[in-house]
Write a protein that holds these residues in place. Structure first.
Motif, PDB file in Angstrom:
ATOM      1  N   PRO A   1       0.761  -1.102   0.165  1.00 52.38           N
ATOM      2  CA  PRO A   1      -0.093  -0.021  -0.039  1.00 52.38           C
ATOM      3  C   PRO A   1       0.762   1.174  -0.040  1.00 52.38           C
ATOM      4  O   PRO A   1       2.046   1.182   0.592  1.00 52.38           O
ATOM      5  CB  PRO A   1      -0.726   0.044   1.242  1.00 52.38           C
ATOM      6  N   PRO A   2       0.322   2.500  -0.551  1.00 52.62           N
ATOM      7  CA  PRO A   2       1.195   3.568  -0.562  1.00 52.62           C
ATOM      8  C   PRO A   2       1.565   4.028   0.797  1.00 52.62           C
ATOM      9  O   PRO A   2       0.907   3.731   1.867  1.00 52.62           O
ATOM     10  CB  PRO A   2       0.084   4.636  -0.938  1.00 52.62           C
ATOM     11  N   ASN A   3       2.675   4.551   0.885  1.00 46.39           N
ATOM     12  CA  ASN A   3       3.450   4.947   2.120  1.00 46.39           C
ATOM     13  C   ASN A   3       3.295   3.946   3.295  1.00 46.39           C
ATOM     14  O   ASN A   3       3.400   4.462   4.453  1.00 46.39           O
ATOM     15  CB  ASN A   3       2.422   5.991   2.710  1.00 46.39           C
ATOM     16  N   SER A   4       3.747   2.626   2.670  1.00 44.87           N
ATOM     17  CA  SER A   4       3.839   1.679   3.600  1.00 44.87           C
ATOM     18  C   SER A   4       5.225   1.810   4.214  1.00 44.87           C
ATOM     19  O   SER A   4       5.743   1.298   5.400  1.00 44.87           O
ATOM     20  CB  SER A   4       3.815   0.368   2.945  1.00 44.87           C
ATOM     21  N   ILE A   5       6.197   2.233   3.587  1.00 47.52           N
ATOM     22  CA  ILE A   5       7.665   2.424   3.927  1.00 47.52           C
ATOM     23  C   ILE A   5       8.063   3.891   4.411  1.00 47.52           C
ATOM     24  O   ILE A   5       7.678   4.710   3.585  1.00 47.52           O
ATOM     25  CB  ILE A   5       8.788   2.137   2.847  1.00 47.52           C
ATOM     26  N   GLU A   6       8.570   3.742   5.609  1.00 44.04           N
ATOM     27  CA  GLU A   6       8.752   5.303   6.074  1.00 44.04           C
ATOM     28  C   GLU A   6      10.468   5.382   6.283  1.00 44.04           C
ATOM     29  O   GLU A   6      10.667   6.684   6.510  1.00 44.04           O
ATOM     30  CB  GLU A   6       7.842   5.563   7.383  1.00 44.04           C
ATOM     31  N   TYR A   7      10.940   4.379   6.556  1.00 47.04           N
ATOM     32  CA  TYR A   7      12.402   4.258   6.929  1.00 47.04           C
ATOM     33  C   TYR A   7      13.333   3.534   6.153  1.00 47.04           C
ATOM     34  O   TYR A   7      12.600   2.303   5.573  1.00 47.04           O
ATOM     35  CB  TYR A   7      12.827   3.985   8.231  1.00 47.04           C
ATOM     36  N   ALA A   8      14.354   3.692   5.597  1.00 47.88           N
ATOM     37  CA  ALA A   8      15.361   3.089   4.976  1.00 47.88           C
ATOM     38  C   ALA A   8      16.428   3.052   5.714  1.00 47.88           C
ATOM     39  O   ALA A   8      17.078   4.026   6.190  1.00 47.88           O
ATOM     40  CB  ALA A   8      15.539   3.662   3.682  1.00 47.88           C
ATOM     41  N   VAL A   9      17.026   1.873   5.753  1.00 48.50           N
ATOM     42  CA  VAL A   9      18.188   1.559   6.788  1.00 48.50           C
ATOM     43  C   VAL A   9      19.354   1.154   5.560  1.00 48.50           C
ATOM     44  O   VAL A   9      19.039  -0.137   4.902  1.00 48.50           O
ATOM     45  CB  VAL A   9      18.175   0.641   7.848  1.00 48.50           C
ATOM     46  N   ILE A  10      20.602   1.666   5.185  1.00 48.24           N
ATOM     47  CA  ILE A  10      21.534   1.236   4.123  1.00 48.24           C
ATOM     48  C   ILE A  10      22.748   1.119   4.652  1.00 48.24           C
ATOM     49  O   ILE A  10      23.467   1.845   5.152  1.00 48.24           O
ATOM     50  CB  ILE A  10      21.367   2.346   2.933  1.00 48.24           C
ATOM     51  N   ASN A  11      23.149  -0.386   4.593  1.00 45.49           N
ATOM     52  CA  ASN A  11      24.268  -0.860   4.933  1.00 45.49           C
ATOM     53  C   ASN A  11      25.419  -0.864   3.841  1.00 45.49           C
ATOM     54  O   ASN A  11      25.158  -1.338   2.706  1.00 45.49           O
ATOM     55  CB  ASN A  11      24.198  -2.148   5.619  1.00 45.49           C
ATOM     56  N   LEU A  12      26.284   0.282   4.026  1.00 47.57           N
ATOM     57  CA  LEU A  12      27.423   0.400   3.144  1.00 47.57           C
ATOM     58  C   LEU A  12      28.618  -0.253   3.480  1.00 47.57           C
ATOM     59  O   LEU A  12      29.688   0.197   2.843  1.00 47.57           O
ATOM     60  CB  LEU A  12      27.612   2.085   3.191  1.00 47.57           C
ATOM     61  N   ALA A  13      28.825  -1.035   4.310  1.00 47.79           N
ATOM     62  CA  ALA A  13      29.904  -1.776   4.980  1.00 47.79           C
ATOM     63  C   ALA A  13      30.674  -2.410   3.677  1.00 47.79           C
ATOM     64  O   ALA A  13      32.108  -2.613   3.648  1.00 47.79           O
ATOM     65  CB  ALA A  13      29.732  -2.729   5.931  1.00 47.79           C
ATOM     66  N   GLU A  14      30.026  -2.994   2.599  1.00 53.40           N
ATOM     67  CA  GLU A  14      30.589  -3.554   1.558  1.00 53.40           C
ATOM     68  C   GLU A  14      30.719  -2.793   0.373  1.00 53.40           C
ATOM     69  O   GLU A  14      30.913  -3.555  -0.716  1.00 53.40           O
ATOM     70  CB  GLU A  14      30.109  -4.815   1.223  1.00 53.40           C
ATOM     71  N   PHE A  15      30.143  -1.669   0.331  1.00 50.28           N
ATOM     72  CA  PHE A  15      30.211  -0.722  -0.862  1.00 50.28           C
ATOM     73  C   PHE A  15      31.530  -0.284  -1.073  1.00 50.28           C
ATOM     74  O   PHE A  15      32.204   0.419  -0.248  1.00 50.28           O
ATOM     75  CB  PHE A  15      29.114   0.646  -0.576  1.00 50.28           C
ATOM     76  N   GLU A  16      31.932   0.012  -2.378  1.00 46.47           N
ATOM     77  CA  GLU A  16      33.127   0.435  -2.696  1.00 46.47           C
ATOM     78  C   GLU A  16      33.233   1.913  -3.429  1.00 46.47           C
ATOM     79  O   GLU A  16      33.834   2.642  -2.989  1.00 46.47           O
ATOM     80  CB  GLU A  16      33.760  -0.672  -3.762  1.00 46.47           C
ATOM     81  N   LEU A  17      32.337   2.050  -4.374  1.00 48.79           N
ATOM     82  CA  LEU A  17      32.459   3.242  -5.097  1.00 48.79           C
ATOM     83  C   LEU A  17      31.304   3.297  -6.035  1.00 48.79           C
ATOM     84  O   LEU A  17      30.835   2.057  -6.558  1.00 48.79           O
ATOM     85  CB  LEU A  17      33.847   3.473  -5.866  1.00 48.79           C
ATOM     86  N   THR A  18      31.168   4.379  -6.684  1.00 47.68           N
ATOM     87  CA  THR A  18      30.164   4.367  -7.708  1.00 47.68           C
ATOM     88  C   THR A  18      30.868   5.296  -9.176  1.00 47.68           C
ATOM     89  O   THR A  18      31.416   6.138  -8.632  1.00 47.68           O
ATOM     90  CB  THR A  18      28.807   5.023  -7.376  1.00 47.68           C
ATOM     91  N   THR A  19      30.199   5.180 -10.018  1.00 46.61           N
ATOM     92  CA  THR A  19      30.553   6.011 -11.355  1.00 46.61           C
ATOM     93  C   THR A  19      30.043   7.412 -11.264  1.00 46.61           C
ATOM     94  O   THR A  19      29.064   7.492 -10.965  1.00 46.61           O
ATOM     95  CB  THR A  19      30.526   5.137 -12.527  1.00 46.61           C
ATOM     96  N   ALA A  20      30.634   8.258 -11.847  1.00 42.54           N
ATOM     97  CA  ALA A  20      30.252   9.717 -11.850  1.00 42.54           C
ATOM     98  C   ALA A  20      28.601   9.671 -12.583  1.00 42.54           C
ATOM     99  O   ALA A  20      27.925  10.433 -12.385  1.00 42.54           O
ATOM    100  CB  ALA A  20      31.171  10.639 -12.645  1.00 42.54           C
ATOM    101  N   ASP A  21      28.735   8.831 -13.787  1.00 40.59           N
ATOM    102  CA  ASP A  21      27.474   9.021 -14.662  1.00 40.59           C
ATOM    103  C   ASP A  21      26.188   8.223 -13.726  1.00 40.59           C
ATOM    104  O   ASP A  21      25.182   8.599 -14.016  1.00 40.59           O
ATOM    105  CB  ASP A  21      27.656   8.450 -15.810  1.00 40.59           C
ATOM    106  N   SER A  22      26.477   7.543 -12.809  1.00 37.99           N
ATOM    107  CA  SER A  22      25.218   7.198 -11.847  1.00 37.99           C
ATOM    108  C   SER A  22      25.001   8.041 -10.923  1.00 37.99           C
ATOM    109  O   SER A  22      23.886   7.708 -10.258  1.00 37.99           O
ATOM    110  CB  SER A  22      25.840   5.700 -11.273  1.00 37.99           C
TER     111      SER A  22
END
Length: 132
Positions: A45-66
């Protein structure tokens, strides 16, 4: 078109979505991630999600165009009624990039040095300890 770079995992537990991003992301990876998550969120249903928790422990990088695609996705969560986004263990470059993307959005954005500090601030989320 380039091959998708970047991996992700997520768990939707309304009103929260928990996300792990892994590796290096290019534009195609950000687009694929957004489509994947949006497909699952669209059945709620609309507005079901109010919070996002994003784990970046294994994130490395992103390209400029992204970055433009990521900015559009991030600002879309504000438009969909999210109240807060919390990032876990961003590296210095990622945190700087995220602060820049969110600047002026009026979104409540928080950064935690690790999963343990997140769980200390949110003890009611202990059930996701092993997932984070």
């Amino acid at each position: 078109m380039f091959e998708v770079h970047g991996r992700w995992q997520y768990s939707i537990e309304p009103p929260i979505i928990y996300i792990k991003v892994i590796g290096c992301f290019n534009r195609e990876g950000v687009i694929a991630f957004a489509k994947d998550v949006q497909a699952d969120l669209s059945i709620l249903p609309p507005n079901s999600i109010e919070y996002a928790v994003i784990n970046l422990a294994e994130f490395e990088l992103t390209t400029a165009d992204s970055l433009a695609v990521a900015t559009e996705c991030f600002h879309g969560v504000k438009a969909r009624g999210y109240k807060r986004v919390t990032y876990i263990k961003p590296n210095f470059v990622a945190q700087s990039m995220l602060e820049s993307i969110w600047r002026g959005s009026d979104m409540d954005v928080q950064f935690c040095v690790n999963a343990q500090s997140y769980l200390e601030q949110n003890p009611e989320h202990q059930h996701v300890k092993n997932w984070l």
